[in-house]
Design a protein around this motif. Structure first.
Motif, PDB file in Angstrom:
ATOM      1  N   PHE A   1       0.821  -1.195   0.000  1.00 16.67           N
ATOM      2  CA  PHE A   1       0.000   0.000   0.000  1.00 16.67           C
ATOM      3  C   PHE A   1       0.864   1.259   0.000  1.00 16.67           C
ATOM      4  CE2 PHE A   1      -1.806   3.339   2.666  1.00 16.67           C
ATOM      5  CZ  PHE A   1      -2.743   3.793   1.758  1.00 16.67           C
TER       6      PHE A   1
ATOM      7  N   ALA B   1       0.391   4.507  -2.295  1.00 18.05           N
ATOM      8  CA  ALA B   1       0.215   5.856  -1.763  1.00 18.05           C
ATOM      9  C   ALA B   1       1.251   6.794  -2.375  1.00 18.05           C
ATOM     10  CB  ALA B   1       0.342   5.843  -0.246  1.00 18.05           C
TER      11      ALA B   1
ATOM     12  N   ALA C   1       0.558  10.118  -4.462  1.00 16.09           N
ATOM     13  CA  ALA C   1       1.156  11.404  -4.110  1.00 16.09           C
ATOM     14  C   ALA C   1       1.878  12.012  -5.306  1.00 16.09           C
ATOM     15  CB  ALA C   1       2.123  11.210  -2.939  1.00 16.09           C
TER      16      ALA C   1
ATOM     17  N   SER D   1      17.688   6.650   7.582  1.00 15.14           N
ATOM     18  CA  SER D   1      16.688   6.932   8.601  1.00 15.14           C
ATOM     19  C   SER D   1      16.065   8.316   8.450  1.00 15.14           C
ATOM     20  CB  SER D   1      17.309   6.778   9.977  1.00 15.14           C
ATOM     21  OG  SER D   1      18.608   7.307   9.977  1.00 15.14           O
ATOM     22  N   PHE D   2      16.872   9.294   8.105  1.00 15.61           N
ATOM     23  CA  PHE D   2      16.327  10.636   8.026  1.00 15.61           C
ATOM     24  C   PHE D   2      15.577  10.893   6.734  1.00 15.61           C
ATOM     25  CE2 PHE D   2      19.148  11.583  11.518  1.00 15.61           C
ATOM     26  CZ  PHE D   2      18.364  12.447  12.252  1.00 15.61           C
TER      27      PHE D   2
ATOM     28  N   LEU E   1      13.212   9.412   4.999  1.00 14.00           N
ATOM     29  CA  LEU E   1      11.753   9.388   4.915  1.00 14.00           C
ATOM     30  C   LEU E   1      11.124  10.471   5.783  1.00 14.00           C
ATOM     31  CD1 LEU E   1      11.045   5.601   4.721  1.00 14.00           C
ATOM     32  CD2 LEU E   1      10.429   7.327   3.057  1.00 14.00           C
ATOM     33  N   LEU E   2      11.813  10.827   6.861  1.00 13.93           N
ATOM     34  CA  LEU E   2      11.310  11.912   7.703  1.00 13.93           C
ATOM     35  C   LEU E   2      11.243  13.200   6.891  1.00 13.93           C
ATOM     36  CD1 LEU E   2      10.694  12.414  10.816  1.00 13.93           C
ATOM     37  CD2 LEU E   2      12.908  13.538  10.830  1.00 13.93           C
TER      38      LEU E   2
ATOM     39  N   PHE F   1      11.303  13.326   3.727  1.00 17.17           N
ATOM     40  CA  PHE F   1      10.399  13.075   2.619  1.00 17.17           C
ATOM     41  C   PHE F   1       8.949  13.400   2.999  1.00 17.17           C
ATOM     42  CE2 PHE F   1       7.928  10.222  -0.076  1.00 17.17           C
ATOM     43  CZ  PHE F   1       8.468  10.546  -1.307  1.00 17.17           C
ATOM     44  N   GLY F   2       8.528  12.923   4.155  1.00  9.17           N
ATOM     45  CA  GLY F   2       7.169  13.200   4.615  1.00  9.17           C
ATOM     46  C   GLY F   2       6.934  14.682   4.795  1.00  9.17           C
ATOM     47  N   ALA F   3       7.904  15.342   5.432  1.00 16.43           N
ATOM     48  CA  ALA F   3       7.763  16.778   5.651  1.00 16.43           C
ATOM     49  C   ALA F   3       7.717  17.513   4.317  1.00 16.43           C
ATOM     50  CB  ALA F   3       8.922  17.285   6.499  1.00 16.43           C
TER      51      ALA F   3
ATOM     52  N   MET G   1       6.590  16.382   1.507  1.00 13.41           N
ATOM     53  CA  MET G   1       5.283  16.176   0.880  1.00 13.41           C
ATOM     54  C   MET G   1       4.281  17.196   1.407  1.00 13.41           C
ATOM     55  SD  MET G   1       4.711  12.137   0.560  1.00 13.41           S
ATOM     56  CE  MET G   1       2.955  11.898   0.502  1.00 13.41           C
ATOM     57  N   VAL G   2       4.289  17.383   2.726  1.00 13.32           N
ATOM     58  CA  VAL G   2       3.367  18.359   3.318  1.00 13.32           C
ATOM     59  C   VAL G   2       3.701  19.764   2.803  1.00 13.32           C
ATOM     60  CG1 VAL G   2       2.564  19.395   5.468  1.00 13.32           C
ATOM     61  CG2 VAL G   2       3.039  16.959   5.373  1.00 13.32           C
TER      62      VAL G   2
ATOM     63  N   MET H   1       2.681  20.464  -0.780  1.00 15.81           N
ATOM     64  CA  MET H   1       1.238  20.654  -0.929  1.00 15.81           C
ATOM     65  C   MET H   1       0.817  22.021  -0.402  1.00 15.81           C
ATOM     66  SD  MET H   1      -0.625  18.105  -2.351  1.00 15.81           S
ATOM     67  CE  MET H   1       0.002  18.945  -3.665  1.00 15.81           C
ATOM     68  N   LEU H   2       1.448  22.448   0.697  1.00 16.04           N
ATOM     69  CA  LEU H   2       1.077  23.746   1.256  1.00 16.04           C
ATOM     70  C   LEU H   2       1.466  24.864   0.298  1.00 16.04           C
ATOM     71  CD1 LEU H   2       2.060  23.451   5.026  1.00 16.04           C
ATOM     72  CD2 LEU H   2      -0.125  23.023   3.930  1.00 16.04           C
TER      73      LEU H   2
ATOM     74  N   VAL I   1      -2.916  14.171   0.231  1.00 13.07           N
ATOM     75  CA  VAL I   1      -1.471  13.977   0.082  1.00 13.07           C
ATOM     76  C   VAL I   1      -0.739  14.563   1.283  1.00 13.07           C
ATOM     77  CG1 VAL I   1       0.530  14.594  -1.292  1.00 13.07           C
ATOM     78  CG2 VAL I   1      -1.533  13.825  -2.396  1.00 13.07           C
TER      79      VAL I   1
ATOM     80  N   GLY J   1       1.731  12.601   3.761  1.00 11.57           N
ATOM     81  CA  GLY J   1       3.056  13.104   4.120  1.00 11.57           C
ATOM     82  C   GLY J   1       3.221  13.175   5.629  1.00 11.57           C
TER      83      GLY J   1
ATOM     84  N   ILE K   1       3.793   9.709   7.026  1.00  9.92           N
ATOM     85  CA  ILE K   1       5.180   9.240   6.829  1.00  9.92           C
ATOM     86  C   ILE K   1       6.096   9.935   7.832  1.00  9.92           C
ATOM     87  CG2 ILE K   1       7.123   9.233   5.221  1.00  9.92           C
ATOM     88  CD1 ILE K   1       5.144   9.022   2.950  1.00  9.92           C
TER      89      ILE K   1
END
Lengths: 345, 302
Positions: A249, A253, A257, A289-290, A292-293, A295-297, A299-300, A303-304, B105, B109, B112
């Motif tokens: 999944f 996702a 994205a 380790s860092f 994906l952290l 990466f997630g931030a 992504m946010v 989008m913002l 999305v 994010g 994650i």
């Protein structure tokens, strides 16, 4: 990137095409000077681009919330793997077969659920990936090899050349991607593509204009699955092993994205987003380790900053006088402006 | 028969947890029509905050017995509520007027981000709730069936919190405001309700409940994992849909039902297919009753 649009739309069409030509030329020669690590990254980007573009038809152009696209990728990859290892059919011959099987799977799945409202479809497609992965992990019919997956898929042979080096795969994958881009651009402008866009903009109005929304949605879904199935074959041929770990999944996702971040419905946007996201992921794989952290931030943040995506689709242009030739008297002189922008589509 | 009842109780216990998490999904969906993909990770966060407070900081030893755990539960609720508030403030509020997919999305994010933040802080190995007393050791024999203390804790916690929420939503002015915002944001605004405040509140209540669910899972199962939020979150979301998304009693019913179905399916059909059973139930529900068991009919846009 807005500058890029201006290049194309105004005087400097030549510069725009020179840029595109330059990128293609650069890609064509880059195996000469890139090492395997970067070629591997590019191959990853290529495979993901094919997948993301096929998802773009469903999610970006039709507006169907499909978060389970890797299910069809998995069906394609496993079909190729099973048929190749059991029946010794050359793996590239299996491209259409696994595409078709993925399409059939999509048809079976989409038949009952395609009419569901947006969010429900999202959840069903998520559930679908989960069910499929569990099924494959449970070694169904003794064919899928359980959690270990399937090993020993043959290398593909193209024009008598056995493809096994990274740069050979680079040409295979990016060649396939090139075909995908050209075909999907044509599709976008075709009657079919326009109908999909209409459904995305206003489903009720589309239905009212005589578009059978359910069957167009089905076609989009099935076609995208067909393409994902073929991409799955390429994946199986490249890795020579498949297991459910590649089709989780989380991967779905990620594709979702990519399409939204790129700008839903925009081929250029999706390509750019794949390049950025998958490229970043591969480039920083040392900082495991860092990575994906961040990466997630990211992504946010993306989008913002640009909720409409990096390169949202431009309004389509249609030549108006083509549709006006039947009129007795032109509404305006044909030498004046002859295109009209249709906003928002 | 005994095994059946045993499985039923296990199902009710895990179902209560699903229901607690599902409440967060359903409340957020009710007011914003947004699937908060990061909610499952807030649940995980609750479990890890609980671990730190109870064991690393030793509140469990300072205040022994149930009282210590209740204090920790309160602190976990507060901390996770703050995280929920921050999440809404940073990742969702700026996107409230843009396309809904942008928020999806952004939610992915955030999910994650949370997962990897937890992994970086606590490590990728499963963590153990090292309590001096383990709930698993105690059990209550009722008519020949041993009801484990952990089942009782899980069922009790979830029932208590669900009752509290139900009371809050239906009997208080703020609860009424939440219902009003869920019903019609514009009209609620015209009636003088501070919609932003209500949405922020929803993003605190939901995660607070999820956080306690995380703590309960840690206490009763003894082991927590940085990515357990995905599975629990997805199940809880399934439960929310099962009951009718946006509907609070529906989430409670859906959670408990899903827990029972899963537990019985695991025992009588196949353990390996446990997760597939829940998702299969989900698909069936969506096909035959897309609005869920208690959901109201949603009119199509015209």
């Amino acid at each position: 990137m807005i500058a890029l649009d201006q290049l194309k739309s105004t005087r400097n069409r030549k510069a725009y095409f020179a840029l595109i030509g330059g990128i293609i030329a650069l890609l064509a020669v880059c195996p000469l000077f890139l090492n395997n690590y970067w070629l591997l990254a590019l191959n990853n980007i290529g495979l993901y681009s094919i997948l993301a573009l096929s998802l773009n038809i469903v999610l970006g152009q039709t507006g169907l919330f499909n978060m389970g696209h890797t299910a069809f990728y998995a069906v394609g990859a496993y079909t190729a793997a099973i048929l190749n290892t059991n029946l010794d059919i050359p793996v590239l011959w299996l491209l259409p077969v696994s595409g078709l099987l993925a399409a059939v799977a999509a048809l079976l799945v989409a038949w009952p659920v395609i009419r569901l409202r947006g969010d429900y479809l999202l959840i069903v497609t998520i559930a679908l990936v989960e069910i499929l992965c569990i099924t494959l992990d449970n070694d169904i019919f003794g064919l899928t090899g359980g959690t270990n997956g399937i090993y020993g898929i043959d290398r593909p042979i193209l024009f008598g050349i056995k493809i096994y080096k990274e740069w050979q795969f680079f040409y295979l994958i990016w060649g396939f991607l090139g075909i995908t881009v050209i075909l999907f651009s044509l599709l976008e402008k075709s009657r079919f593509g326009r109908a999909l866009n209409y459904i995305k903009q206003d489903e009720t109005a589309a239905e009212g204009s005589g578009i059978s929304t359910a069957s167009y949605k089905m076609m989009a879904f099935t076609f995208a699955a067909f393409w994902a199935g073929m991409a799955g074959t390429l994946f199986a041929a490249k890795m020579t092993t498949v297991s459910t770990g590649s089709f989780t999944f989380a991967e779905s996702a990620m594709l979702f994205a990519i399409v939204i971040l790129g700008g839903a419905g925009s081929i250029r946007g999706v390509l750019l987003a794949t390049f950025v996201l998958i490229g970043l992921q591969t480039a920083f794989s040392d900082l495991k380790s860092f990575r994906l952290l961040v990466f997630g931030a990211a992504m946010v943040m993306m989008m913002l900053l640009r909720p409409q995506g990096i390169l949202p689709p431009k309004p389509h242009r249609y030549k108006v006088d083509r549709y006006m030739s039947d009129l007795p008297e032109p509404a305006f002189s044909p030498k004046e402006q002859t295109t009209r922008e249709v906003k928002g589509i | 028969m005994e095994e059946f009842i045993q499985q039923l109780i296990n199902g009710l216990a895990v179902g209560g947890i699903y229901a607690l998490i599902a409440l967060g999904y359903t409340m957020v969906y009710g007011v914003l029509k947004l699937i908060n993909f990061a909610h499952g990770d807030l649940f995980t966060l609750g479990a890890y905050f609980g671990l730190t407070l109870l064991i690393t900081m030793g509140i469990g030893d300072m205040v022994p017995g149930p009282l210590g755990i209740i204090i920790v539960a309160g602190m976990v609720m507060a901390l996770v509520a703050i995280m929920g508030y921050l999440l809404e403030r940073v990742a969702y509020r700026p996107l409230r007027n843009s396309d809904r997919l942008a928020a999806v999305v952004s939610a992915l994010g955030a999910s994650i981000f949370f997962q990897n933040a937890i992994m970086l802080v606590y490590g990728s190995d499963a963590q153990v709730y090292n309590l001096n007393v383990s709930a698993a050791e105690y059990s209550l024999p009722v008519a020949g069936i041993n009801i484990s203390a952990s089942s009782i804790i899980m069922i009790g916690t979830s029932l208590l919190l669900m009752w509290g929420l139900y009371w809050f939503i239906n009997r208080t002015r703020t609860g009424m405001a939440i219902r009003a915002v869920a019903n019609d944001q514009a009209a609620a605004k015209l009636m003088g309700i501070d919609v932003n405040k209500i949405i922020a509140l929803v993003f605190m209540i939901g995660p607070a409940l999820g956080g306690v669910a995380g703590l309960t899972v840690g206490l009763c199962y003894g082991k927590i994992d940085y990515n357990m939020g995905w599975t629990y979150g997805l199940k809880a979301f399934t439960a929310a849909i099962l009951g009718g998304i946006g509907n609070i009693p529906g989430a409670m019913l859906g959670g408990i039902l899903l827990g029972v179905v899963e537990s019985l399916g695991e025992a009588y059909i196949s353990g390996a297919w446990k997760n597939a059973i829940s998702f299969f139930v989900l698909i069936l529900i969506l096909l035959f009753r897309p609005t869920g068991l208690l959901g109201e009919r949603v009119a199509d846009k015209l």
